[in-house]
Motif scaffolding. Structure first.
Motif, PDB file in Angstrom:
ATOM      1  N   ILE A  89       0.886  -1.168   0.000  1.00 43.88           N
ATOM      2  CA  ILE A  89       0.000   0.000   0.000  1.00 43.88           C
ATOM      3  C   ILE A  89       0.922   1.216   0.000  1.00 43.88           C
ATOM      4  O   ILE A  89       1.624   1.479   0.972  1.00 43.88           O
ATOM      5  N   PRO A  90       0.966   1.954  -1.120  1.00 45.34           N
ATOM      6  CA  PRO A  90       1.977   3.003  -1.273  1.00 45.34           C
ATOM      7  C   PRO A  90       1.652   4.289  -0.525  1.00 45.34           C
ATOM      8  O   PRO A  90       0.500   4.581  -0.208  1.00 45.34           O
ATOM      9  N   SER A  91       2.698   5.037  -0.278  1.00 44.29           N
ATOM     10  CA  SER A  91       2.572   6.422   0.163  1.00 44.29           C
ATOM     11  C   SER A  91       2.567   7.297  -1.088  1.00 44.29           C
ATOM     12  O   SER A  91       2.627   6.806  -2.206  1.00 44.29           O
ATOM     13  N   HIS A  92       2.498   8.620  -0.888  1.00 47.19           N
ATOM     14  CA  HIS A  92       2.460   9.529  -2.034  1.00 47.19           C
ATOM     15  C   HIS A  92       2.874  10.919  -1.591  1.00 47.19           C
ATOM     16  O   HIS A  92       2.905  11.240  -0.385  1.00 47.19           O
ATOM     17  N   LEU A  93       3.173  11.755  -2.568  1.00 52.39           N
ATOM     18  CA  LEU A  93       3.533  13.148  -2.307  1.00 52.39           C
ATOM     19  C   LEU A  93       2.459  13.894  -1.521  1.00 52.39           C
ATOM     20  O   LEU A  93       2.751  14.824  -0.768  1.00 52.39           O
ATOM     21  N   ASN A  94       1.196  13.495  -1.705  1.00 52.82           N
ATOM     22  CA  ASN A  94       0.100  14.239  -1.080  1.00 52.82           C
ATOM     23  C   ASN A  94      -0.224  13.770   0.336  1.00 52.82           C
ATOM     24  O   ASN A  94      -1.190  14.248   0.936  1.00 52.82           O
ATOM     25  N   LEU A  95       0.577  12.869   0.894  1.00 50.30           N
ATOM     26  CA  LEU A  95       0.235  12.324   2.216  1.00 50.30           C
ATOM     27  C   LEU A  95       0.279  13.379   3.318  1.00 50.30           C
ATOM     28  O   LEU A  95      -0.562  13.371   4.220  1.00 50.30           O
ATOM     29  N   SER A  96       1.231  14.282   3.247  1.00 48.11           N
ATOM     30  CA  SER A  96       1.320  15.334   4.273  1.00 48.11           C
ATOM     31  C   SER A  96       0.046  16.172   4.317  1.00 48.11           C
ATOM     32  O   SER A  96      -0.424  16.557   5.390  1.00 48.11           O
ATOM     33  N   ALA A  97      -0.520  16.457   3.139  1.00 46.97           N
ATOM     34  CA  ALA A  97      -1.759  17.238   3.081  1.00 46.97           C
ATOM     35  C   ALA A  97      -2.925  16.468   3.691  1.00 46.97           C
ATOM     36  O   ALA A  97      -3.822  17.061   4.303  1.00 46.97           O
ATOM     37  N   LYS A  98      -2.914  15.160   3.549  1.00 45.07           N
ATOM     38  CA  LYS A  98      -3.982  14.332   4.108  1.00 45.07           C
ATOM     39  C   LYS A  98      -3.941  14.297   5.628  1.00 45.07           C
ATOM     40  O   LYS A  98      -4.952  14.029   6.286  1.00 45.07           O
ATOM     41  N   GLU A  99      -2.767  14.577   6.197  1.00 43.35           N
ATOM     42  CA  GLU A  99      -2.617  14.503   7.647  1.00 43.35           C
ATOM     43  C   GLU A  99      -3.593  15.437   8.367  1.00 43.35           C
ATOM     44  O   GLU A  99      -4.178  15.079   9.395  1.00 43.35           O
ATOM     45  N   ILE A 100      -3.797  16.625   7.827  1.00 35.80           N
ATOM     46  CA  ILE A 100      -4.708  17.588   8.453  1.00 35.80           C
ATOM     47  C   ILE A 100      -6.133  17.057   8.456  1.00 35.80           C
ATOM     48  O   ILE A 100      -6.856  17.166   9.460  1.00 35.80           O
ATOM     49  N   GLU A 101      -6.552  16.452   7.343  1.00 35.06           N
ATOM     50  CA  GLU A 101      -7.891  15.859   7.274  1.00 35.06           C
ATOM     51  C   GLU A 101      -8.060  14.756   8.308  1.00 35.06           C
ATOM     52  O   GLU A 101      -9.093  14.662   8.973  1.00 35.06           O
ATOM     53  N   ILE A 102      -7.036  13.926   8.431  1.00 34.38           N
ATOM     54  CA  ILE A 102      -7.124  12.787   9.346  1.00 34.38           C
ATOM     55  C   ILE A 102      -7.157  13.255  10.797  1.00 34.38           C
ATOM     56  O   ILE A 102      -7.930  12.733  11.613  1.00 34.38           O
ATOM     57  N   ILE A 103      -6.346  14.258  11.125  1.00 32.82           N
ATOM     58  CA  ILE A 103      -6.315  14.775  12.502  1.00 32.82           C
ATOM     59  C   ILE A 103      -7.686  15.306  12.921  1.00 32.82           C
ATOM     60  O   ILE A 103      -8.105  15.160  14.071  1.00 32.82           O
ATOM     61  N   ASN A 104      -8.406  15.887  11.979  1.00 34.67           N
ATOM     62  CA  ASN A 104      -9.714  16.467  12.291  1.00 34.67           C
ATOM     63  C   ASN A 104     -10.878  15.498  12.069  1.00 34.67           C
ATOM     64  O   ASN A 104     -12.041  15.879  12.228  1.00 34.67           O
ATOM     65  N   ALA A 105     -10.560  14.251  11.723  1.00 38.02           N
ATOM     66  CA  ALA A 105     -11.606  13.280  11.410  1.00 38.02           C
ATOM     67  C   ALA A 105     -12.103  12.568  12.661  1.00 38.02           C
ATOM     68  O   ALA A 105     -11.393  12.449  13.669  1.00 38.02           O
ATOM     69  N   TYR A 106     -13.323  12.060  12.586  1.00 36.91           N
ATOM     70  CA  TYR A 106     -13.883  11.256  13.673  1.00 36.91           C
ATOM     71  C   TYR A 106     -13.114   9.945  13.789  1.00 36.91           C
ATOM     72  O   TYR A 106     -12.765   9.333  12.810  1.00 36.91           O
ATOM     73  N   ASN A 107     -12.860   9.509  15.029  1.00 34.13           N
ATOM     74  CA  ASN A 107     -12.170   8.240  15.298  1.00 34.13           C
ATOM     75  C   ASN A 107     -10.838   8.175  14.551  1.00 34.13           C
ATOM     76  O   ASN A 107     -10.468   7.168  13.947  1.00 34.13           O
ATOM     77  N   ARG A 108     -10.097   9.263  14.631  1.00 35.56           N
ATOM     78  CA  ARG A 108      -8.911   9.433  13.805  1.00 35.56           C
ATOM     79  C   ARG A 108      -7.821   8.398  14.086  1.00 35.56           C
ATOM     80  O   ARG A 108      -7.038   8.058  13.198  1.00 35.56           O
ATOM     81  N   GLU A 109      -7.760   7.875  15.317  1.00 32.48           N
ATOM     82  CA  GLU A 109      -6.714   6.918  15.668  1.00 32.48           C
ATOM     83  C   GLU A 109      -6.909   5.566  15.008  1.00 32.48           C
ATOM     84  O   GLU A 109      -5.975   4.760  14.938  1.00 32.48           O
TER      85      GLU A 109
END
Length: 257
Positions: free
Chosen positions: A86-106
């Motif tokens: 399952i690859p990473s990508h250049l856009n992963l850092s940008a996704k971090e903000i979405e994940i931090i603010n998401a429900y049940n983020r852990e």
């Protein structure tokens, strides 16, 4: 059901990606089916396995998986018959903000990969050199933690940060998280310092299993640069023998063989 192993250390440059890649190949060579997951925004594992093809996975990578923009089946890349990514990508850092603010983020990674866990024997997760939301997700879904470290003063003392985070994860999201072991990496016998640090490591953390020591070898860097495992690049060399031994240790711990 797969045994999920996080390869983690909050310190950079300790060889997490090299360990993940070659242990993954080592397990696959024994006939085990292995899934590698790259949750590092620097995507070194992904680049080491698929090179510039990483650019083709903008809409199918670990970030889009954790933000529910893709599903796990379409995100998996076959490297060999027994080794998938399952690859990473250049856009992963940008996704971090979405994940931090998401429900049940852990538990975003846990929920995303759960449908395919029965299809694999091992899942290895390569983590970033930080203690952020990606590492928390990895430890929450993992059965074991494998910690590579360099035998320097700060490398030895820095283990306490990882142990503290593991204790928090056990208390909050994953009570079954287990330390598989520490893997001294880039070891050299040319000076007495690494050997002295190894003794300090055993004394400081007497309850932490210390697994196979991986030697400092330029062949490991060259192999990764060419997108192959150490077993293909220099079979029979010191580094390949060390990873064969580490593979056997991991199998013994997980499967009792």
């Amino acid at each position: 059901m797969a045994a999920v192993i996080s390869v983690a250390n909050q310190k950079g440059g300790v060889g997490k990606t090299t360990l993940t890649l070659n242990l993954g190949y080592g397990l696959a060579r024994t006939g085990r089916k292995v899934l590698l997951i790259d949750v590092d925004p620097q995507f070194n594992l992904t680049f080491g396995l698929i090179g510039m093809d990483v650019l083709n996975y903008e809409t199918n990578n670990v970030g889009t998986l954790m933000t529910k923009e893709s599903n796990v089946e379409e995100t998996i890349v076959e490297i060999t018959e027994n080794l998938h990514l399952i690859p990473s990508h250049l856009n992963l850092s940008a996704k971090e903000i979405e994940i931090i603010n998401a429900y049940n983020r852990e538990r975003r990674l846990e929920k995303a990969i759960s449908p395919v866990l029965p299809d694999y024997d091992y899942v290895l997760i390569d983590n970033p050199p930080s203690m952020g939301i990606f590492l928390v997700n990895s430890l929450t879904v993992s059965d074991y933690v494998l910690i590579p470290l360099e035998l320097s003063y700060f490398g030895v003392i820095g283990m306490q940060l990882m142990f503290g985070l593991m204790a928090m994860i056990r208390e909050e999201t994953n009570e079954n998280l287990t330390l598989m072991g520490l893997v001294p990496n880039k070891f050299t016998r040319q000076t007495k310092v690494p050997q002295a640090r190894l003794k300090e490591l055993r004394k400081t953390y007497p309850d932490a299993p210390i697994l196979t020591t991986i030697p400092r070898a330029i062949s490991l860097e060259k192999a990764q640069g060419e997108g192959v495992s150490i077993f293909d690049y220099e079979p029979g060399g010191r580094a390949a023998r060390a990873f064969e031994k580490l593979t056997s240790e991991v199998i013994s711990i997980v499967e009792g063989e």
